[in-house]
Design a protein around this motif. Structure first.
Motif, PDB file in Angstrom:
ATOM      1  N   ASN A   1       0.537  -0.964   0.125  1.00 37.00           N
ATOM      2  CA  ASN A   1       0.185   0.003   0.099  1.00 37.00           C
ATOM      3  C   ASN A   1       0.395   1.379  -0.333  1.00 37.00           C
ATOM      4  N   PRO A   2       0.800   2.392  -0.511  1.00 31.42           N
ATOM      5  CA  PRO A   2       1.702   2.840  -1.163  1.00 31.42           C
ATOM      6  C   PRO A   2       1.197   4.486   0.003  1.00 31.42           C
ATOM      7  N   THR A   3       0.503   4.127   0.900  1.00 29.53           N
ATOM      8  CA  THR A   3      -0.004   5.058   2.181  1.00 29.53           C
ATOM      9  C   THR A   3       0.534   4.793   3.450  1.00 29.53           C
ATOM     10  N   GLN A   4       1.129   2.827   3.447  1.00 28.67           N
ATOM     11  CA  GLN A   4       1.351   2.235   4.244  1.00 28.67           C
ATOM     12  C   GLN A   4       3.235   1.887   4.256  1.00 28.67           C
ATOM     13  N   LEU A   5       4.296   2.926   4.577  1.00 29.19           N
ATOM     14  CA  LEU A   5       5.213   2.499   3.724  1.00 29.19           C
ATOM     15  C   LEU A   5       5.713   1.379   4.278  1.00 29.19           C
ATOM     16  N   ASN A   6       5.580   0.818   6.131  1.00 30.39           N
ATOM     17  CA  ASN A   6       5.815  -0.081   6.886  1.00 30.39           C
ATOM     18  C   ASN A   6       5.419  -1.402   6.379  1.00 30.39           C
ATOM     19  N   THR A   7       4.650  -1.995   5.165  1.00 26.93           N
ATOM     20  CA  THR A   7       3.406  -3.193   5.743  1.00 26.93           C
ATOM     21  C   THR A   7       3.372  -3.451   4.102  1.00 26.93           C
ATOM     22  N   VAL A   8       3.658  -4.612   4.047  1.00 22.14           N
ATOM     23  CA  VAL A   8       3.853  -5.525   2.426  1.00 22.14           C
ATOM     24  C   VAL A   8       2.653  -6.756   2.930  1.00 22.14           C
ATOM     25  N   GLU A   9       2.214  -7.351   1.834  1.00 21.90           N
ATOM     26  CA  GLU A   9       1.588  -8.272   2.340  1.00 21.90           C
ATOM     27  C   GLU A   9       1.843  -9.594   1.325  1.00 21.90           C
ATOM     28  N   PHE A  10       0.955 -10.471   1.248  1.00 18.05           N
ATOM     29  CA  PHE A  10       0.509 -11.419  -0.548  1.00 18.05           C
ATOM     30  C   PHE A  10      -0.205 -12.170   0.446  1.00 18.05           C
ATOM     31  N   LEU A  11      -0.598 -13.760  -0.155  1.00 18.56           N
ATOM     32  CA  LEU A  11      -1.348 -14.641  -0.376  1.00 18.56           C
ATOM     33  C   LEU A  11      -0.540 -15.775  -0.525  1.00 18.56           C
ATOM     34  N   TRP A  12      -1.206 -16.958   0.359  1.00 21.79           N
ATOM     35  CA  TRP A  12       0.965 -18.550   0.435  1.00 21.79           C
ATOM     36  C   TRP A  12      -0.380 -19.610   0.521  1.00 21.79           C
ATOM     37  N   ASP A  13      -0.050 -20.461  -0.043  1.00 23.65           N
ATOM     38  CA  ASP A  13      -0.757 -21.486   0.521  1.00 23.65           C
ATOM     39  C   ASP A  13       0.531 -22.404   1.645  1.00 23.65           C
ATOM     40  N   PRO A  14      -0.362 -23.083   2.578  1.00 22.91           N
ATOM     41  CA  PRO A  14       0.637 -23.808   3.604  1.00 22.91           C
ATOM     42  C   PRO A  14       0.866 -25.155   3.017  1.00 22.91           C
ATOM     43  N   ALA A  15       0.355 -25.148   2.365  1.00 24.76           N
ATOM     44  CA  ALA A  15       0.584 -27.134   1.411  1.00 24.76           C
ATOM     45  C   ALA A  15       1.861 -26.559   0.585  1.00 24.76           C
ATOM     46  N   LYS A  16       3.018 -25.733   0.211  1.00 30.06           N
ATOM     47  CA  LYS A  16       3.301 -24.948  -0.327  1.00 30.06           C
ATOM     48  C   LYS A  16       4.683 -24.962  -0.042  1.00 30.06           C
ATOM     49  N   ARG A  17       5.910 -24.968  -0.586  1.00 35.53           N
ATOM     50  CA  ARG A  17       6.942 -24.354   0.252  1.00 35.53           C
ATOM     51  C   ARG A  17       6.993 -23.072  -0.103  1.00 35.53           C
ATOM     52  N   THR A  18       6.964 -21.744   0.770  1.00 39.32           N
ATOM     53  CA  THR A  18       6.978 -20.742   0.808  1.00 39.32           C
ATOM     54  C   THR A  18       8.305 -20.002   1.285  1.00 39.32           C
ATOM     55  N   SER A  19       8.793 -18.750   0.601  1.00 42.75           N
ATOM     56  CA  SER A  19       9.957 -17.997   1.078  1.00 42.75           C
ATOM     57  C   SER A  19       9.508 -16.394   0.888  1.00 42.75           C
ATOM     58  N   VAL A  20       9.912 -15.770   1.884  1.00 41.41           N
ATOM     59  CA  VAL A  20       9.724 -14.307   1.284  1.00 41.41           C
ATOM     60  C   VAL A  20      11.156 -13.604   1.327  1.00 41.41           C
ATOM     61  N   PHE A  21      10.956 -13.112   0.397  1.00 40.17           N
ATOM     62  CA  PHE A  21      12.688 -12.001   0.960  1.00 40.17           C
ATOM     63  C   PHE A  21      12.283 -10.363   0.658  1.00 40.17           C
ATOM     64  N   ILE A  22      12.591 -10.079   2.226  1.00 39.88           N
ATOM     65  CA  ILE A  22      12.612  -8.103   3.124  1.00 39.88           C
ATOM     66  C   ILE A  22      13.388  -7.592   2.304  1.00 39.88           C
ATOM     67  N   GLN A  23      13.096  -7.138   2.485  1.00 32.24           N
ATOM     68  CA  GLN A  23      14.297  -5.588   2.322  1.00 32.24           C
ATOM     69  C   GLN A  23      13.240  -4.344   3.582  1.00 32.24           C
TER      70      GLN A  23
END
Length: 502
Positions: free
Chosen positions: A166-188
């Motif tokens: 969200n452009p108005t929330q500089l400190n927040t990101v979100e996404f959807l994911w499937d718990p049954a599958k391998r999920t890795s998110v890289f943050i900066q």
């Protein structure tokens, strides 16, 4: 015949000590287990159990959490045993967070084969800064225009779906994911800890942040609002390569300590396990409401068929109707069900069960101390401000009036016998948050009920009557509550117009 073994004096002392130790070790046998006889928490406080213990909720350590999040960055070795782990990160560097499905067989079957939504936040660890989070983030936005505090490195991430920032929330990101599958998110993380210190004279300690993850599942309406799990960890962010130097410095300091002193500190772990926490209460920032003139039915800037603006005077704006309240305002006449909806709508779902029997009048009767005692300091202050309908002041307020927008006062005109003496201008308030020329153009278009495309340029009348193009930088240097008289000038092409601030 009894045999007695004669021991030297030194051996007798040793034997006596061993007997006492042995007797002490047997003193608990046969006693009932009381509060002080055996404490599992003492065992879990050992270094080898520190990470595992922190990941369990305090109220039920046998409960298995549905998810586990692992930050692939080493913890600091300079953290005492009973303190929370601390992890150092480099500014702008991509760090992996592994999203692990930790459910037992048959647990939470309602999310089998479905996606869940996770919201990542970088928030302040210090309570003092939590109280002023909005002001701190707005100051950072001002100093770093166009930058974000938190980003997802999408090319390196695996298994994430529909990532959003969200452009108005500089400190927040979100996404959807499937718990049954391998999920890795890289943050900066792009802010550094020393940017929020009070005094900046060099060598100061940076403030700690928290990385918090809140995970939700879909409700019956298809919205991801059903809370499943939340976890967080403490971090400090340094300039590039600074985290590596700080980790090395901490390691060297620990190596110089005696073995007895080292026992008071946790070892450094290769990864950081995020520990369970309460869900983060989202603060809905609502800019100050526009002046009643924005919504009143006036024809103050209508473009006539003749090709020139037809300026028609506005009547004086009436006072706001007390019954016309913001949709965020809680009414005392509301039932407990309507009060529950208000709590959910304003992101107070965590406390909806506590206030399930409270009507609107009951909630409004709560004092500031009552709310803080029930909800805690941070959430209590936020809820109290929402109950009282307190709005955040806009960053800049200006007052504008059209040059020919006049209202005559018959009383003054009759007394003076001159029409000019009974004429005054009607001004409208314009509230600016982004402090950009585009925002000003949009607000003026809303005020005068014309398409924003018809306002081509905005000028400010300068010395000797010159026209200076209004830029973002010029608006940022406007004094608060400045007054301007507006004039219009037809553009060279199309049916657009230039606005001149005098």
């Amino acid at each position: 015949m009894a045999w007695a073994l004669k021991l030297p004096l030194a051996d007798e002392v040793i034997e006596s000590g061993l007997v006492q130790d042995f007797d002490a070790s047997l003193s608990g046998i046969g006693q009932e287990l009381g509060a002080g006889a055996y404490s599992m928490s003492d065992v879990l406080a050992l270094p080898i159990f520190k990470q595992e213990e922190s990941s369990l909720p305090p109220e039920n350590q046998d409960k298995l959490l549905p998810f586990q999040y692992v930050l692939c960055a080493a913890t600091s070795p300079a953290v005492k045993l009973h303190d929370e782990t601390l992890t150092y990160l480099n500014q702008g560097q991509s760090y992996e967070i592994r999203m692990l499905d930790n459910r037992k067989l048959g647990e939470l079957p309602e999310i089998n084969g479905k996606l869940v939504k996770s919201i990542f936040r970088v928030v302040f660890h210090d309570r003092r800064l939590q109280y002023t989070e909005h002001q701190q983030l707005e100051g950072w936005r001002w100093n770093r225009p166009g930058d974000r505090i938190l980003d997802i490195d999408i090319p390196m991430s695996v298994g994430i779906i529909d990532p959003r920032a969200n452009p108005t929330q500089l400190n927040t990101v979100e996404f959807l994911w499937d718990p049954a599958k391998r999920t890795s998110v890289f943050i900066q993380v792009h802010c550094i800890s020393t940017e929020f210190t009070l005094r900046k004279h060099g060598g100061e300690k940076g403030v700690p942040f928290r990385v918090q993850i809140d995970t939700f599942r879909e409700n019956e309406s298809g919205e991801y609002t059903e809370h499943l799990h939340s976890a967080s960890c403490q971090i400090k962010v340094f300039k590039p390569k600074g985290a590596d130097r700080k980790q090395k410095t901490d390691r060297e300091k620990m190596e110089k300590r005696t073995p007895h002193e080292k026992e008071k500190y946790q070892p450094s772990y290769e990864t950081t396990i995020l520990t369970e926490c309460s869900p983060w209460p989202e603060v809905t920032y609502v800019p100050s409401a526009p002046s009643p003139g924005f919504n009143s039915a006036h024809s103050g800037f209508s473009l006539g068929d003749g090709g020139s603006p037809s300026h028609q005077p506005d009547p004086p704006t009436p006072l706001a109707d007390p019954g016309h309240l913001s949709p965020q305002t809680l009414l005392p006449t509301w039932s407990p069900q309507e009060a529950q909806q208000w709590l959910h709508r304003n992101r107070f779902s965590t406390f909806s069960r506590l206030f399930r029997n409270f009507s609107g009048a009951d909630l409004l009767k709560l004092t500031r101390e009552d709310v803080i005692q029930i909800c805690g300091p941070a959430d209590g202050i936020r809820l109290f401000n929402a109950l009282k309908g307190r709005m955040v002041r806009p960053r800049l307020t200006i007052y504008v009036c059209q040059e020919s927008q006049q209202v005559r006062d018959p009383q003054h005109e009759h007394e003076d016998g001159d029409g000019s003496a009974g004429t005054f201008f009607v001004y409208h308030a314009v509230y600016l948050e982004e402090l950009t020329a585009a925002e000003l153009s949009e607000k003026l278009a809303q005020l005068f009920r014309v398409p924003a495309q018809q306002i081509q340029q905005i000028y400010k009348q300068g010395p000797t009557g010159i026209h200076v193009l209004v830029s973002d930088e010029m608006i940022q240097n406007f004094q608060d509550e400045s007054c301007f008289v507006l004039d219009t000038m037809k553009a060279e092409t199309n049916d657009s117009y230039h606005i001149i601030l005098k």
